[in-house]
Design a protein around this motif. Structure first.
Motif, mmCIF file in Angstrom:
data_model
loop_
_atom_site.group_PDB
_atom_site.id
_atom_site.type_symbol
_atom_site.label_atom_id
_atom_site.label_comp_id
_atom_site.label_asym_id
_atom_site.label_seq_id
_atom_site.Cartn_x
_atom_site.Cartn_y
_atom_site.Cartn_z
ATOM 1 N N ASP A 127 47.351 40.108 34.170
ATOM 2 C CA ASP A 127 48.359 40.368 34.793
ATOM 3 C C ASP A 127 48.798 41.810 35.156
ATOM 4 O OD1 ASP A 127 46.274 38.858 36.171
ATOM 5 O OD2 ASP A 127 47.780 36.437 36.288
ATOM 6 N N GLU A 128 49.607 41.178 34.761
ATOM 7 C CA GLU A 128 50.901 41.991 34.334
ATOM 8 C C GLU A 128 50.465 43.713 34.233
ATOM 9 O OE1 GLU A 128 53.641 40.729 31.407
ATOM 10 O OE2 GLU A 128 54.363 39.315 32.490
ATOM 11 N N ALA A 129 49.731 43.731 32.701
ATOM 12 C CA ALA A 129 49.191 45.028 32.484
ATOM 13 C C ALA A 129 48.072 45.757 33.695
ATOM 14 C CB ALA A 129 47.459 45.149 31.246
ATOM 15 N N LEU A 130 47.283 45.025 34.178
ATOM 16 C CA LEU A 130 46.914 45.676 35.967
ATOM 17 C C LEU A 130 47.668 45.201 37.122
ATOM 18 C CD1 LEU A 130 43.047 43.303 35.159
ATOM 19 C CD2 LEU A 130 43.890 45.918 35.048
ATOM 20 N N GLY A 131 48.785 44.864 37.146
ATOM 21 C CA GLY A 131 49.558 44.499 38.175
ATOM 22 C C GLY A 131 48.943 44.026 39.541
ATOM 23 N N ARG A 132 47.894 43.052 38.896
ATOM 24 C CA ARG A 132 47.879 42.123 40.705
ATOM 25 C C ARG A 132 47.726 40.960 39.295
ATOM 26 N NH1 ARG A 132 44.096 45.144 43.346
ATOM 27 N NH2 ARG A 132 45.699 47.208 42.755
ATOM 28 N N SER A 133 47.179 39.651 40.102
ATOM 29 C CA SER A 133 46.798 38.453 39.756
ATOM 30 C C SER A 133 45.765 38.417 39.977
ATOM 31 C CB SER A 133 47.131 37.607 40.144
ATOM 32 O OG SER A 133 47.642 37.338 41.776
ATOM 33 N N ALA A 134 44.868 37.649 39.415
ATOM 34 C CA ALA A 134 43.085 37.410 39.361
ATOM 35 C C ALA A 134 43.077 36.208 39.970
ATOM 36 C CB ALA A 134 42.964 36.751 37.900
ATOM 37 N N ALA A 135 41.724 36.387 41.282
ATOM 38 C CA ALA A 135 41.514 35.031 41.439
ATOM 39 C C ALA A 135 40.454 33.618 40.442
ATOM 40 C CB ALA A 135 40.344 35.505 42.730
ATOM 41 N N VAL A 136 40.752 33.026 40.506
ATOM 42 C CA VAL A 136 40.166 32.290 38.515
ATOM 43 C C VAL A 136 39.269 31.361 39.758
ATOM 44 C CG1 VAL A 136 40.852 30.799 37.085
ATOM 45 C CG2 VAL A 136 42.443 32.441 37.791
ATOM 46 N N SER A 137 37.874 30.885 38.307
ATOM 47 C CA SER A 137 36.902 30.064 39.419
ATOM 48 C C SER A 137 36.334 29.245 37.926
ATOM 49 C CB SER A 137 36.065 30.877 40.099
ATOM 50 O OG SER A 137 34.615 30.071 40.530
ATOM 51 N N GLY A 138 36.896 28.318 37.032
ATOM 52 C CA GLY A 138 36.820 28.169 36.366
ATOM 53 C C GLY A 138 36.868 29.134 35.021
ATOM 54 N N ASP A 139 36.361 29.698 34.457
ATOM 55 C CA ASP A 139 36.380 30.147 33.383
ATOM 56 C C ASP A 139 36.101 32.106 33.748
ATOM 57 O OD1 ASP A 139 36.914 28.599 31.531
ATOM 58 O OD2 ASP A 139 34.753 28.484 30.482
ATOM 59 N N VAL A 140 36.296 32.137 35.478
ATOM 60 C CA VAL A 140 36.114 33.830 35.526
ATOM 61 C C VAL A 140 37.882 33.809 36.095
ATOM 62 C CG1 VAL A 140 34.573 35.269 37.496
ATOM 63 C CG2 VAL A 140 33.399 33.249 35.755
ATOM 64 N N HIS A 141 38.063 34.954 36.529
ATOM 65 C CA HIS A 141 39.185 36.131 36.397
ATOM 66 C C HIS A 141 38.417 37.265 37.010
ATOM 67 C CE1 HIS A 141 42.053 33.481 34.032
ATOM 68 N NE2 HIS A 141 41.538 32.931 33.625
ATOM 69 N N ARG A 142 38.682 36.697 38.670
ATOM 70 C CA ARG A 142 38.596 38.362 39.049
ATOM 71 C C ARG A 142 39.133 39.027 39.834
ATOM 72 N NH1 ARG A 142 33.561 35.910 42.433
ATOM 73 N NH2 ARG A 142 32.655 36.213 40.756
ATOM 74 N N TYR A 143 39.669 39.966 39.748
ATOM 75 C CA TYR A 143 40.777 40.868 40.220
ATOM 76 C C TYR A 143 39.837 42.416 40.957
ATOM 77 C CZ TYR A 143 43.188 39.757 36.159
ATOM 78 O OH TYR A 143 43.614 38.798 34.967
ATOM 79 N N GLY A 144 41.044 42.369 42.451
ATOM 80 C CA GLY A 144 39.585 43.216 42.993
ATOM 81 C C GLY A 144 41.057 44.246 42.913
ATOM 82 N N PHE A 145 39.616 45.903 43.009
ATOM 83 C CA PHE A 145 40.171 47.362 43.371
ATOM 84 C C PHE A 145 39.749 47.563 44.396
ATOM 85 C CE2 PHE A 145 40.592 45.628 38.734
ATOM 86 C CZ PHE A 145 42.108 45.726 38.854
ATOM 87 N N PRO A 146 40.757 48.258 45.353
ATOM 88 C CA PRO A 146 39.810 48.498 46.805
ATOM 89 C C PRO A 146 40.237 49.918 46.192
ATOM 90 C CG PRO A 146 42.199 47.359 47.147
ATOM 91 C CD PRO A 146 42.135 47.438 46.198
ATOM 92 N N ARG A 147 38.867 50.181 47.429
ATOM 93 C CA ARG A 147 38.495 52.114 46.777
ATOM 94 C C ARG A 147 38.768 52.367 47.918
ATOM 95 N NH1 ARG A 147 33.739 53.123 44.132
ATOM 96 N NH2 ARG A 147 33.878 54.999 44.475
ATOM 97 N N SER A 148 39.931 53.479 47.361
ATOM 98 C CA SER A 148 40.720 54.844 47.936
ATOM 99 C C SER A 148 39.675 55.798 48.229
ATOM 100 C CB SER A 148 42.251 54.361 47.731
ATOM 101 O OG SER A 148 42.165 55.583 46.175
ATOM 102 N N ASP A 149 38.949 56.194 47.506
ATOM 103 C CA ASP A 149 38.430 57.504 47.975
ATOM 104 C C ASP A 149 37.033 57.903 48.025
ATOM 105 O OD1 ASP A 149 37.115 56.084 46.173
ATOM 106 O OD2 ASP A 149 36.029 56.710 44.733
ATOM 107 N N LEU A 150 36.707 56.619 48.898
ATOM 108 C CA LEU A 150 35.929 57.079 49.330
ATOM 109 C C LEU A 150 36.359 56.963 51.295
ATOM 110 C CD1 LEU A 150 34.059 53.708 48.571
ATOM 111 C CD2 LEU A 150 33.468 55.842 47.851
ATOM 112 N N ASN A 151 34.936 58.040 51.847
ATOM 113 C CA ASN A 151 35.100 58.395 53.658
ATOM 114 C C ASN A 151 34.049 57.517 53.924
ATOM 115 O OD1 ASN A 151 38.422 58.486 53.350
ATOM 116 N ND2 ASN A 151 37.059 60.745 52.440
ATOM 117 N N VAL A 152 34.355 57.025 53.939
ATOM 118 C CA VAL A 152 32.245 56.152 55.232
ATOM 119 C C VAL A 152 32.103 56.143 56.354
ATOM 120 C CG1 VAL A 152 30.477 54.460 54.987
ATOM 121 C CG2 VAL A 152 31.591 55.381 52.486
ATOM 122 N N THR A 153 31.853 56.718 57.166
ATOM 123 C CA THR A 153 31.551 56.912 58.560
ATOM 124 C C THR A 153 29.575 56.761 59.042
ATOM 125 O OG1 THR A 153 32.937 58.380 59.181
ATOM 126 C CG2 THR A 153 31.531 57.958 60.554
#
Length: 70
Positions: A30-56
């Motif tokens: 968590d410290e290395a990625l700079g965010r905490s995970a959403a934990v579900s059982g043994d799965v740790h999910r990290y969300g990274f929003p996209r800032s490089d997309l311009n979709v219309t």
């Protein structure tokens, strides 16, 4: 030659049996990625929003945090 083959198999089996998996320190991850995970059982999910997309679509801009996360 057969004796060398048998010894090689025994050596691989012995080495493979000794190895142990280490526990993961998820706080360090968590410290290395700079965010905490959403934990579900043994799965740790990290969300990274996209800032490089311009979709219309039909003249409406779709923000990356709405539906384009990865």
């Amino acid at each position: 030659m057969r004796a060398v083959y048998v010894l090689a198999i025994c050596a691989v089996a012995t080495i493979g049996g000794v190895a142990k998996a280490q526990e993961i320190d998820w706080k360090k991850v968590d410290e290395a990625l700079g965010r905490s995970a959403a934990v579900s059982g043994d799965v740790h999910r990290y969300g990274f929003p996209r800032s490089d997309l311009n979709v219309t679509l039909d003249g409406v801009t779709i923000r990356p945090t709405l539906a384009l996360g990865g």
